[in-house]
Design a protein around this motif. Sequence first.
Motif, mmCIF file in Angstrom:
data_model
loop_
_atom_site.group_PDB
_atom_site.id
_atom_site.type_symbol
_atom_site.label_atom_id
_atom_site.label_comp_id
_atom_site.label_asym_id
_atom_site.label_seq_id
_atom_site.Cartn_x
_atom_site.Cartn_y
_atom_site.Cartn_z
ATOM 1 N N UNK A 108 0.828 -1.205 0.000
ATOM 2 C CA UNK A 108 0.000 0.000 0.000
ATOM 3 C C UNK A 108 0.865 1.259 0.000
ATOM 4 N N UNK A 109 1.903 1.286 0.855
ATOM 5 C CA UNK A 109 2.748 2.473 0.952
ATOM 6 C C UNK A 109 3.579 2.663 -0.312
ATOM 7 N N UNK A 110 4.028 1.572 -0.924
ATOM 8 C CA UNK A 110 4.761 1.687 -2.189
ATOM 9 C C UNK A 110 3.881 2.322 -3.255
ATOM 10 N N UNK A 111 2.613 1.907 -3.288
ATOM 11 C CA UNK A 111 1.708 2.446 -4.298
ATOM 12 C C UNK A 111 1.412 3.919 -4.045
ATOM 13 N N UNK A 112 1.162 4.273 -2.783
ATOM 14 C CA UNK A 112 0.899 5.671 -2.440
ATOM 15 C C UNK A 112 2.105 6.540 -2.798
#
Length: 234
Positions: A108-112
Motif C-alpha cells: 500500500x505504501x509503495x503504491x501511495x
Amino acid sequence: MSEQKINKKLFQDRKRTNILSNPEQKFISYLVPRIPEWITSDGLTGIGFFGSLMILASFLLAEYVSIYFLLLAVLGFFIQWFGDSLDGRIAYYRNKSRKWYGFALDIVMDWVSTVFIGLGYVFYTTGDFKYLGFTLVSLYGWAMIISQLRYRITDQYTIDAGLLGPTEIRVIICLVLILEVIVPGSINYSVLLICIALFFINIGDTKKLLAVGDLKDKEEKAAKLQKESNQEQP
C-alpha cells in the motif's frame, strides 16, 4: 551478532538480483542494530512516507518557487529508502515480524509513494508531457502486479526486475532530477525514456510470469492425475 549473521537473518525471506544488492544489504545490516529501540517498524514506515511527502513538496516548490527545490527530492528519496528498506528488516531483527501485515502495508505504501511521485511530476511539467506522469505510475503499477502474482505462483517474494530494483530506480530518478536542475526541461525526455524502458521490462517479466504459471499448471495437473491413479489402485 556478526554482520554476516545479521545479513543472513535479515534477507532470508527474499531473493535480490539488483545491481546494488550487496552494498545495500551490507549497509542495512550495519544500520539495523543501531536503530534506537523506541523507533518501531511502523515508525520507520512513517519515516518513509514522510520522504514521499518531501518528494511531492519538492516538485510543487520547484514549480512555484525555484527549480533548485528539486534537489530536496534527492533527500526525500534517501529518507524514503531509509524507512522503506528498514521497516521490515527491523521487525525481522527484533523477532517481531508480522508477515502478512507487513506485506500488505508495504504494498500500500509503495503504491501511495508512486502516486505521489507521478502527481508531483504532473504538477511540475507542462503540456502533453503531463501524460507521462500517468504513464509512469501505470507502468510501475504493472510491475507491482507482476511482483505480487509471482509471489502468489512461486511463493518466493522478489521486488527486482532483473538487475533493477527499487533502489536503482530511486538512484536513476535522483540523477534525472539533478540533470533537470542543470538542464531545465530535460526531465520530460528522461521520464519518456524511463517509461519506454519500463514498458519493455514489464513485457519481458510478463512473459516470464506466464511461462512460470503454465509450468505450475502442468505440475499441478500431473500431481492430480498421479493422486487419482494411486487412489484407483487396489
